[in-house]
Design a protein around this motif. Structure first.
Motif, PDB file in Angstrom:
ATOM      1  N   ALA A   1     -12.410   4.460 -16.481  1.00 27.06           N
ATOM      2  CA  ALA A   1     -11.751   4.981 -17.679  1.00 27.06           C
ATOM      3  C   ALA A   1     -10.337   4.419 -17.805  1.00 27.06           C
ATOM      4  CB  ALA A   1     -11.725   6.509 -17.641  1.00 27.06           C
ATOM      5  N   ALA A   2      -9.614   4.318 -16.686  1.00 24.99           N
ATOM      6  CA  ALA A   2      -8.268   3.747 -16.721  1.00 24.99           C
ATOM      7  C   ALA A   2      -8.308   2.284 -17.142  1.00 24.99           C
ATOM      8  CB  ALA A   2      -7.613   3.877 -15.346  1.00 24.99           C
ATOM      9  N   SER A   3      -9.297   1.545 -16.653  1.00 20.92           N
ATOM     10  CA  SER A   3      -9.423   0.135 -17.010  1.00 20.92           C
ATOM     11  C   SER A   3      -9.712  -0.041 -18.491  1.00 20.92           C
ATOM     12  CB  SER A   3     -10.535  -0.508 -16.170  1.00 20.92           C
ATOM     13  OG  SER A   3     -10.711  -1.850 -16.526  1.00 20.92           O
ATOM     14  N   VAL A   4     -10.620   0.781 -19.010  1.00 22.05           N
ATOM     15  CA  VAL A   4     -10.977   0.665 -20.425  1.00 22.05           C
ATOM     16  C   VAL A   4      -9.856   1.205 -21.313  1.00 22.05           C
ATOM     17  CG1 VAL A   4     -12.645   1.405 -22.159  1.00 22.05           C
ATOM     18  CG2 VAL A   4     -13.428   0.668 -19.926  1.00 22.05           C
ATOM     19  N   ALA A   5      -9.095   2.187 -20.835  1.00 25.77           N
ATOM     20  CA  ALA A   5      -7.911   2.631 -21.581  1.00 25.77           C
ATOM     21  C   ALA A   5      -6.940   1.464 -21.745  1.00 25.77           C
ATOM     22  CB  ALA A   5      -7.236   3.789 -20.852  1.00 25.77           C
ATOM     23  N   ALA A   6      -6.786   0.675 -20.672  1.00 21.33           N
ATOM     24  CA  ALA A   6      -5.928  -0.505 -20.752  1.00 21.33           C
ATOM     25  C   ALA A   6      -6.452  -1.497 -21.778  1.00 21.33           C
ATOM     26  CB  ALA A   6      -5.837  -1.178 -19.378  1.00 21.33           C
ATOM     27  N   LEU A   7      -7.756  -1.630 -21.828  1.00 22.44           N
ATOM     28  CA  LEU A   7      -8.363  -2.529 -22.807  1.00 22.44           C
ATOM     29  C   LEU A   7      -8.055  -2.065 -24.233  1.00 22.44           C
ATOM     30  CD1 LEU A   7     -10.294  -5.003 -22.949  1.00 22.44           C
ATOM     31  CD2 LEU A   7     -12.152  -3.359 -23.178  1.00 22.44           C
TER      32      LEU A   7
ATOM     33  N   GLY B   1       2.567   0.760 -17.317  1.00 21.39           N
ATOM     34  CA  GLY B   1       1.219   0.564 -17.854  1.00 21.39           C
ATOM     35  C   GLY B   1       0.169   1.286 -17.034  1.00 21.39           C
ATOM     36  N   LEU B   2       0.261   1.181 -15.701  1.00 19.55           N
ATOM     37  CA  LEU B   2      -0.712   1.844 -14.835  1.00 19.55           C
ATOM     38  C   LEU B   2      -0.643   3.358 -14.975  1.00 19.55           C
ATOM     39  CD1 LEU B   2      -0.441  -0.265 -11.543  1.00 19.55           C
ATOM     40  CD2 LEU B   2      -2.382  -0.177 -13.123  1.00 19.55           C
ATOM     41  N   ALA B   3       0.571   3.896 -15.059  1.00 18.85           N
ATOM     42  CA  ALA B   3       0.732   5.346 -15.182  1.00 18.85           C
ATOM     43  C   ALA B   3       0.114   5.855 -16.479  1.00 18.85           C
ATOM     44  CB  ALA B   3       2.218   5.710 -15.117  1.00 18.85           C
ATOM     45  N   LEU B   4       0.331   5.134 -17.566  1.00 20.13           N
ATOM     46  CA  LEU B   4      -0.236   5.559 -18.845  1.00 20.13           C
ATOM     47  C   LEU B   4      -1.764   5.497 -18.807  1.00 20.13           C
ATOM     48  CD1 LEU B   4       0.021   6.430 -21.766  1.00 20.13           C
ATOM     49  CD2 LEU B   4       0.348   4.025 -22.416  1.00 20.13           C
ATOM     50  N   CYS B   5      -2.314   4.402 -18.258  1.00 24.82           N
ATOM     51  CA  CYS B   5      -3.776   4.250 -18.189  1.00 24.82           C
ATOM     52  C   CYS B   5      -4.409   5.341 -17.326  1.00 24.82           C
ATOM     53  CB  CYS B   5      -4.139   2.874 -17.638  1.00 24.82           C
ATOM     54  SG  CYS B   5      -3.679   1.518 -18.725  1.00 24.82           S
TER      55      CYS B   5
ATOM     56  N   LEU C   1      -1.202  -3.158 -17.695  1.00 28.98           N
ATOM     57  CA  LEU C   1      -2.490  -3.269 -18.377  1.00 28.98           C
ATOM     58  C   LEU C   1      -3.327  -4.370 -17.743  1.00 28.98           C
ATOM     59  CD1 LEU C   1      -1.564  -2.846 -22.169  1.00 28.98           C
ATOM     60  CD2 LEU C   1      -2.088  -1.109 -20.444  1.00 28.98           C
ATOM     61  N   SER C   2      -2.689  -5.486 -17.410  1.00 28.58           N
ATOM     62  CA  SER C   2      -3.420  -6.593 -16.779  1.00 28.58           C
ATOM     63  C   SER C   2      -4.012  -6.167 -15.432  1.00 28.58           C
ATOM     64  CB  SER C   2      -2.497  -7.797 -16.576  1.00 28.58           C
ATOM     65  OG  SER C   2      -2.045  -8.289 -17.816  1.00 28.58           O
ATOM     66  N   SER C   3      -3.251  -5.406 -14.668  1.00 31.23           N
ATOM     67  CA  SER C   3      -3.742  -4.945 -13.365  1.00 31.23           C
ATOM     68  C   SER C   3      -4.890  -3.957 -13.524  1.00 31.23           C
ATOM     69  CB  SER C   3      -2.618  -4.281 -12.574  1.00 31.23           C
ATOM     70  OG  SER C   3      -1.647  -5.243 -12.212  1.00 31.23           O
ATOM     71  N   ALA C   4      -4.821  -3.122 -14.544  1.00 31.78           N
ATOM     72  CA  ALA C   4      -5.880  -2.131 -14.760  1.00 31.78           C
ATOM     73  C   ALA C   4      -7.160  -2.780 -15.257  1.00 31.78           C
ATOM     74  CB  ALA C   4      -5.400  -1.070 -15.751  1.00 31.78           C
ATOM     75  N   ILE C   5      -7.031  -3.805 -16.099  1.00 34.85           N
ATOM     76  CA  ILE C   5      -8.214  -4.424 -16.697  1.00 34.85           C
ATOM     77  C   ILE C   5      -9.029  -5.188 -15.667  1.00 34.85           C
ATOM     78  CG2 ILE C   5      -8.964  -6.237 -18.303  1.00 34.85           C
ATOM     79  CD1 ILE C   5      -6.747  -5.290 -20.207  1.00 34.85           C
TER      80      ILE C   5
ATOM     81  N   THR D   1       5.489  -4.399 -24.915  1.00 37.22           N
ATOM     82  CA  THR D   1       5.476  -5.411 -23.851  1.00 37.22           C
ATOM     83  C   THR D   1       5.776  -4.812 -22.476  1.00 37.22           C
ATOM     84  OG1 THR D   1       7.781  -5.940 -24.357  1.00 37.22           O
ATOM     85  CG2 THR D   1       6.087  -7.282 -25.413  1.00 37.22           C
ATOM     86  N   LEU D   2       6.443  -3.671 -22.449  1.00 32.38           N
ATOM     87  CA  LEU D   2       6.733  -3.004 -21.184  1.00 32.38           C
ATOM     88  C   LEU D   2       5.446  -2.656 -20.433  1.00 32.38           C
ATOM     89  CD1 LEU D   2       8.830  -1.530 -19.310  1.00 32.38           C
ATOM     90  CD2 LEU D   2       8.432   0.507 -20.712  1.00 32.38           C
ATOM     91  N   LEU D   3       4.365  -2.422 -21.188  1.00 33.05           N
ATOM     92  CA  LEU D   3       3.107  -1.993 -20.585  1.00 33.05           C
ATOM     93  C   LEU D   3       2.248  -3.159 -20.096  1.00 33.05           C
ATOM     94  CD1 LEU D   3       2.032   0.704 -23.223  1.00 33.05           C
ATOM     95  CD2 LEU D   3       3.219   1.102 -21.056  1.00 33.05           C
ATOM     96  N   ASP D   4       2.513  -4.362 -20.579  1.00 34.20           N
ATOM     97  CA  ASP D   4       1.615  -5.499 -20.341  1.00 34.20           C
ATOM     98  C   ASP D   4       1.280  -5.760 -18.871  1.00 34.20           C
ATOM     99  OD1 ASP D   4       1.338  -5.859 -23.013  1.00 34.20           O
ATOM    100  OD2 ASP D   4       2.650  -7.607 -23.170  1.00 34.20           O
ATOM    101  N   PRO D   5       2.254  -5.796 -17.937  1.00 28.68           N
ATOM    102  CA  PRO D   5       1.892  -6.068 -16.530  1.00 28.68           C
ATOM    103  C   PRO D   5       0.915  -5.043 -15.961  1.00 28.68           C
ATOM    104  CG  PRO D   5       4.252  -6.330 -16.850  1.00 28.68           C
ATOM    105  CD  PRO D   5       3.732  -5.699 -18.094  1.00 28.68           C
TER     106      PRO D   5
END
Length: 341
Positions: free
Chosen positions: A297-303, A24-28, A74-78, A68-72
Motif C-alpha cells: 500500500a505504501a508503494s502504490v501510494a507513492a505511485l 516521502g516515505l513518512a507520507l506513503c 517516493l522513488s524508494s517506496a516504489i 519535489t521534497l517528496l521525490d526521493p
C-alpha cells in the motif's frame, strides 16, 4: 596501505543519505497505515488497502501538485520497498498447499496464466494499446491483480500513468467478477469445489478470488483459496519470462538493452521454499500477512503521488476495453478447465 581502501560509510553518512527520503516515505507509510486500518475497521473485504492507498495518493497529488521534497522518498517506496514486500509474500504460500489441489487444478492455474499474458500482448497490439500497458494488464489479470502489476513493472518499466491505469482497470474488472461469479454458479450447475476452483482461477486479486469463493461455502472457499495461491506462486517465473520477453523485443528492434534480472523474484521463490519446510514460526507468517499489505500500500501510494491524472486521460478507453476482454477470456478458460476436471 596509504589511501587505497575506501572507508565504509558510517552511521552518520547513512543517516545523511536517508534524511532526504524521510518526508516521502513518512507520507506513503501514513497513507498505507490509514488504508489498512480502514479495511480492517470496516470489515469490508472488497476494500483493498492497495487500491485505497492508490486513490489517496492520486487525490493528494491532484490537490497539491508535484512536491519535489517528496521525490526521493517516493522513488524508494516504489522500488526497494515493493521488492521487499514481494519477497515476504512468499512466506504465505507452501508447496504442500499447492500440490494438494491435484494435477488437474494445477494445470488449470498454469494454463490461465500462460494464455492470458500472451493474449494481452497480442490483443493489445490490435486494439492500439501500448505494449507496456498491455503486459501490465495481462499480468494483473492472469496472476494476482495489483501485486502482479507493480511487480511486473520492475522489468517492464512502463510509465507511472500506465501502472496507475492498469491498477484501476484490474480493480474494476475484478470487483465486477466478485459480484457476478456467485450469481452464475447455480445456473452453470457447478458443484462447490468446481465453483471454488473457477473463482480461484478466474478472478484477479487474492481478496476478490477468496471472497467470491467463500460465497459457495467452506468447501468452495478452500478450493478457491488454494487455486489462487497456485497462481500467486507463478508470479516469480512469470516475471522472469517477462523480463526475457522485453529484452528480446528490444533486441529485435535493434535497441541494446540490459536484461533486468528480477532478484526479488528469486527471493520470493526462496521464501516459498522456506515456508514449505514447516520451520517458519507461525508468528513470522502472521507478521508477513500484516506487513505485506502495508508495504505494498505504501508503494502504490507513492505511485499515486507521482502520477499526473491528466496523463491518465490521454490513455483513452482502449486499455479499459482490453482489460474487459482479458477478464472475460480468463473466466471462459477457467470455466472450460473446470468442466474438464
Amino acid at each position: 596501505m596509504d589511501g587505497h581502501a575506501s572507508p565504509r560509510p558510517g552511521p552518520a553518512s547513512r543517516l545523511d543519505s536517508l534524511r532526504p527520503k524521510l518526508p516521502g516515505l513518512a507520507l506513503c507509510l501514513g497513507i498505507a497505515v490509514a488504508a489498512v486500518w480502514l479495511r480492517r475497521a470496516s470489515g469490508i473485504a472488497a476494500l483493498n488497502p492497495v487500491v485505497l492507498a492508490l486513490l489517496a495518493g492520486l487525490a493528494i497529488r491532484a490537490a497539491w501538485g508535484r512536491q519535489t521534497l517528496l521525490d526521493p522518498g517516493l522513488s524508494s517506496a516504489i522500488r526497494p520497498m515493493l521488492r521487499f514486500a514481494i519477497v515476504l509474500l512468499g512466506l504465505q504460500v507452501t508447496l504442500a498447499e499447492v500440490l494438494a489441489l491435484g494435477p488437474g487444478a494445477l494445470a488449470l492455474a498454469v494454463t490461465v496464466v500462460a494464455v492470458t499474458v500472451p493474449a494481452a500482448v497480442w490483443l493489445g497490439a490490435r486494439m492500439g494499446v501500448q505494449p507496456g500497458l498491455a503486459m501490465l494488464l495481462g499480468m494483473g489479470t492472469g496472476i494476482c491483480g495489483a501485486s502482479a502489476i507493480v511487480a511486473a513493472n520492475q522489468v517492464v518499466r512502463a510509465k507511472d500513468e500506465d501502472v496507475t491505469y492498469a491498477l484501476a482497470v484490474i480493480t474494476l474488472c475484478g470487483s465486477v467478477g466478485l459480484v457476478l461469479l456467485p450469481v452464475l454458479a447455480a445456473p452453470l450447475g457447478l458443484t462447490a469445489p468446481q465453483y471454488g476452483i473457477w473463482a480461484g482461477a478466474a478472478l484477479h486479486e487474492v481478496v476478490q478470488a477468496v471472497g467470491a469463493a467463500a460465497a459457495g461455502g467452506p468447501e468452495a472457499a478452500q478450493a478457491g483459496t488454494v487455486t489462487k495461491l497456485a497462481r500467486v506462486m507463478l508470479l516469480a517465473p512469470a516475471i522472469m519470462a517477462l523480463g526475457w520477453w522485453v529484452a528480446r523485443g528490444a533486441a529485435a528492434q535493434g535497441t541494446a538493452t540490459k536484461v533486468q534480472v528480477p532478484w526479488f523474484a528469486f527471493g520470493f521463490l526462496g521464501m516459498v521454499g522456506l515456508a514449505s519446510t514447516g520451520l517458519v514460526p507461525a508468528l513470522a507468517t502472521d507478521a508477513s500477512r500484516w506487513l505485506v499489505p502495508l508495504l505494498m500500500a505504501a508503494s502504490v501510494a507513492a505511485l499515486g503521488l507521482a502520477t499526473d491524472l491528466r496523463a491518465l486521460g490521454r490513455r483513452g478507453l482502449r486499455p479499459l476495453g482490453l482489460g474487459i476482454v482479458l477478464s472475460l477470456l480468463i473466466a471462459a478458460v477457467a470455466l472450460a478447465g473446470v468442466s474438464l476436471l
